[in-house]
Design a protein around this motif. Structure first.
Motif, PDB file in Angstrom:
ATOM      1  N   VAL A 179      32.702  52.137  27.815  1.00  0.00           N
ATOM      2  CA  VAL A 179      33.570  50.984  28.047  1.00  0.00           C
ATOM      3  C   VAL A 179      34.174  50.511  26.722  1.00  0.00           C
ATOM      4  O   VAL A 179      35.371  50.223  26.637  1.00  0.00           O
ATOM      5  CB  VAL A 179      32.767  49.845  28.714  1.00  0.00           C
ATOM      6  CG1 VAL A 179      33.570  48.564  28.721  1.00  0.00           C
ATOM      7  CG2 VAL A 179      32.388  50.230  30.123  1.00  0.00           C
TER       8      VAL A 179
ATOM      9  N   VAL B 269      30.241  46.612  34.421  1.00  0.00           N
ATOM     10  CA  VAL B 269      31.083  47.809  34.338  1.00  0.00           C
ATOM     11  C   VAL B 269      32.347  47.623  35.187  1.00  0.00           C
ATOM     12  O   VAL B 269      33.463  47.905  34.733  1.00  0.00           O
ATOM     13  CB  VAL B 269      30.298  49.056  34.775  1.00  0.00           C
ATOM     14  CG1 VAL B 269      31.212  50.265  34.838  1.00  0.00           C
ATOM     15  CG2 VAL B 269      29.153  49.317  33.824  1.00  0.00           C
TER      16      VAL B 269
ATOM     17  N   GLU C 199      34.810  45.381  33.504  1.00  0.00           N
ATOM     18  CA  GLU C 199      35.602  46.028  32.467  1.00  0.00           C
ATOM     19  C   GLU C 199      36.625  46.980  33.073  1.00  0.00           C
ATOM     20  O   GLU C 199      37.739  47.099  32.559  1.00  0.00           O
ATOM     21  CB  GLU C 199      34.686  46.766  31.479  1.00  0.00           C
ATOM     22  CG  GLU C 199      33.981  45.833  30.514  1.00  0.00           C
ATOM     23  CD  GLU C 199      34.926  45.141  29.541  1.00  0.00           C
ATOM     24  OE1 GLU C 199      35.908  44.537  30.001  1.00  0.00           O
ATOM     25  OE2 GLU C 199      34.682  45.186  28.339  1.00  0.00           O
ATOM     26  N   ILE C 200      36.277  47.650  34.172  1.00  0.00           N
ATOM     27  CA  ILE C 200      37.264  48.528  34.824  1.00  0.00           C
ATOM     28  C   ILE C 200      38.477  47.702  35.243  1.00  0.00           C
ATOM     29  O   ILE C 200      39.632  48.027  34.931  1.00  0.00           O
ATOM     30  CB  ILE C 200      36.651  49.237  36.049  1.00  0.00           C
ATOM     31  CG1 ILE C 200      35.628  50.279  35.600  1.00  0.00           C
ATOM     32  CG2 ILE C 200      37.733  49.901  36.892  1.00  0.00           C
ATOM     33  CD1 ILE C 200      34.934  50.967  36.751  1.00  0.00           C
TER      34      ILE C 200
ATOM     35  N   THR D  92      38.068  50.280  25.663  1.00  0.00           N
ATOM     36  CA  THR D  92      38.687  49.029  25.197  1.00  0.00           C
ATOM     37  C   THR D  92      39.396  49.236  23.879  1.00  0.00           C
ATOM     38  O   THR D  92      40.534  48.796  23.685  1.00  0.00           O
ATOM     39  CB  THR D  92      37.612  47.941  25.044  1.00  0.00           C
ATOM     40  OG1 THR D  92      36.812  47.916  26.213  1.00  0.00           O
ATOM     41  CG2 THR D  92      38.233  46.595  24.824  1.00  0.00           C
TER      42      THR D  92
END
Lengths: 493, 120
Positions: free
Chosen positions: B84, A136, A139-140, B88
């Motif tokens: 997420v 996570v 991705e941040i 994206t």
């Protein structure tokens, strides 16, 4: 408040500050808030390192005891990387003010908010002890980075950002697949817990596939040779400050994640046996060193030249890892730290030239040595460090790398390291030759020396390059402790 | 035959993953690339969810007379992963819009060729 309770705040402070920052108008306050948050984070990371080198710190979020809850678990290896990331951000920010005012004139609140998100994401990856949490945070930081790169003034920045988004997401999803396989086999996501439970099930193809997925996924984020295609364009067209920040931090954190999985989660006596990892990494590293340096020698755009040089330097780090020894890993961690120092200094010097001249092309460097002596001298001195001249930080890490190679009798690696260092001389010399030995063409505007706000941070980093080339207690001590934490039988309880 | 069928979800995961990956690699159109990426991520979500199912297990709510529960943790993880994925996709599509404004095209194959080259 103990150090264990203080440690998570190096992630939380930038995260919270990014919310504040996004709402702030104007040009001064977003930068000021970012500076304060980043320095706070760096100070906390600096306090954490000596404590974590002695005993592994563990903080359970929400008081849910691990392995059920999410845990921040910090030993010498992550504390070292976290200090590097937060420290580089704190050194780069004073430099950022003028450069960002020029290159990102509007909506700076959003820009600095993205920067803080990227920073807290990178720090979160390093400190977290939970595999899914790492995904996570990855991705941040990646999403924030795509946004930062797209702020570049050239329209090719958008293309670079999009291509990085595609490759970066594929890489992160590969990591997620690997983590999924590990979870299916063990029923846990906590890294320390995984390391305990994996030995029972590790002779299955699922776990072997997990290792392969994680290595390829992180190889993408790390820009290991055949997976480096996103890096040159992203570094070239991003705003100078973003390049300065990314060059010192993003790839290093990806390398750390790969090491954490290969060494701590899968023990090295398994992962380097079940896959021919040592051979593969060594071949890719050497290929990266050569291809990166070779391509760098012919680049007309200096930012792109330094980006390819980064691909080569990643090769040195991976080479240290592929030797699977304490000295080799120490060399990898040392180069991780030292490369951040020298590449940040080089990108700052180039960014300063871009600020004054408006372009980073080699032809625009002609004659600048006389009109901008301080900037170009900084570039030359940081260039010495990347070549690996004695008394610079670059020499120390190459020295350890050569020692690690000799320990294993791999003398041909020493020859290869020397040849690629000679190639570094060539590409650094091209800039020096243009700056000092060529006249400035009459049709190009004369450029004066850069403002002190840009020069002082650049010179601070150049000075650090020489300081850590002479006094290696912090770097070698920290890198050795980090290597021992990874190789010394996993995470200490 | 039964063993093949009993792994039905995993076959779907593999097929979806390959379709998505192929789209990302082979398609020049950026919207299609983003769609491929979505498919690729979704296949991984199904992989996680499938792993959480226990045959004969009930929904994970504690109540009387139920002994066997499915594992709720993968669902929670995938909830995060979906967020997420959405983020994206949003960033990817936003970049596509900006690229369309800057270049007038979203075919990735030859964009940037006409910019004066500093690529070697």
């Amino acid at each position: 408040m103990t150090i264990t309770e203080l440690m998570p705040f190096s992630v939380l402070v930038p995260l919270i500050a990014s919310l504040v920052c996004a709402l702030l108008p104007g040009r001064f306050w977003p930068w000021a808030v970012t500076l304060v948050a980043t320095i706070t984070s760096a100070v906390i990371a600096a306090i954490t390192l000596p404590a974590a080198a002695q005993v592994t710190l563990s903080y359970a979020f929400g008081n849910w005891p691990p392995p059920i809850g999410i845990e921040y678990r910090v030993d010498a290896a992550n504390a070292f990387v976290a200090l590097l990331v937060a420290g580089m951000a704190a050194v780069a920010l004073p430099w950022a003010k003028k450069s960002v005012d020029r290159e990102v004139p509007e909506r700076q609140g959003a820009f600095y908010a993205l920067f803080l998100l990227a920073l807290s994401g990178l720090l979160g990856i390093t400190l977290s002890g939970d595999a899914f949490n790492i995904f996570v945070f990855l991705e941040i930081s990646s999403l924030a980075t795509y946004g930062l790169i797209a702020h570049g003034s050239d329209r090719r920045a958008l293309l670079a950002s999009f291509r990085y988004l595609i490759m970066g997401t594929v890489g992160a999803t590969f990591l997620l697949i690997g983590i999924g396989f590990l979870y299916v086999m063990t029923g846990t996501l906590n890294l320390a817990d995984l390391a305990e439970r994996l030995p029972e099930v590790r002779d299955t193809s699922t776990v072997r596939a997990a290792l392969a997925f994680i290595i390829v996924g992180m190889g993408l984020k790390l820009a290991m040779l055949p997976l480096h295609l996103w890096l040159p364009n992203a570094y070239t067209y991003a705003p100078s400050f973003v390049t300065v920040f990314l060059a010192g931090t993003a790839t290093k954190v990806a390398l750390y994640v790969m090491l954490r999985f290969v060494f701590t989660v899968f023990a090295p006596d398994w992962s380097f046996v079940v896959l021919p990892l040592s051979t593969v990494l060594m071949i890719l590293a050497v290929a990266g060193m050569f291809a990166g340096s070779w391509v760098a020698m012919f680049q007309p755009n200096i930012k792109r030249m330094l980006a390819y040089s980064s691909v080569a330097q990643v090769g040195y780090m991976v080479l240290g890892v592929s030797l699977v020894s304490i000295v080799g890993l120490t060399a990898a961690f040392l180069h991780l730290f030292n490369h951040a120092l020298m590449k940040t200094a080089l990108f700052m010097a180039v960014g300063t030239v871009i600020y004054q001249v408006g372009s980073g092309h080699l032809k625009d460097f002609r004659g600048l040595g006389r009109t901008m002596p301080w900037t170009l001298t900084a570039f030359a001195l940081a260039g010495l460090s990347i070549i690996g001249v004695p008394l610079t930080a670059g020499f120390v890490s190459k020295w350890y790398l050569i020692q690690a190679a000799l320990d294993q009798g791999q003398w041909f690696l020493v020859v290869l390291i020397l040849i690629t260092s000679l190639m570094a001389i060539v590409y650094i010399w091209r800039v020096i030759e243009a700056a000092w030995f060529q006249e400035r063409p009459g049709n190009q505007p004369a450029a004066g020396e850069a403002p002190l706000a840009l020069l002082i941070p650049t010179w601070v980093l150049v000075a650090l390059n020489f300081y850590f080339g002479i006094d290696t207690r912090l770097t070698v001590g920290g890198a050795t402790a980090a290597a021992e934490a990874l190789l010394g039988g996993g995470m200490a309880p | 035959m039964m063993t093949v069928l009993s792994f039905f979800n995993y076959w779907i995961v593999v097929v979806l993953m390959m379709i998505g990956f192929y789209c990302v690699i082979a398609r020049g159109n950026m919207v299609k690339k983003v769609m491929g990426l979505n498919l690729f991520q979704t296949s991984v979500f199904i992989l996680f969810i499938s792993a959480g199912k226990i045959v004969g297990g009930s929904t994970p709510i504690v109540r009387e007379g139920v002994e066997l529960y499915s594992n709720p943790l993968p669902h929670v993880l995938i909830l995060t992963a979906i967020v997420v994925g959405v983020a994206t996709t949003a960033v990817g599509l936003a970049l596509t819009v900006r690229i369309n404004e800057a270049y007038g095209s979203i075919e990735d194959d030859h964009l940037g060729d006409e910019d004066d080259g500093d690529e070697q």
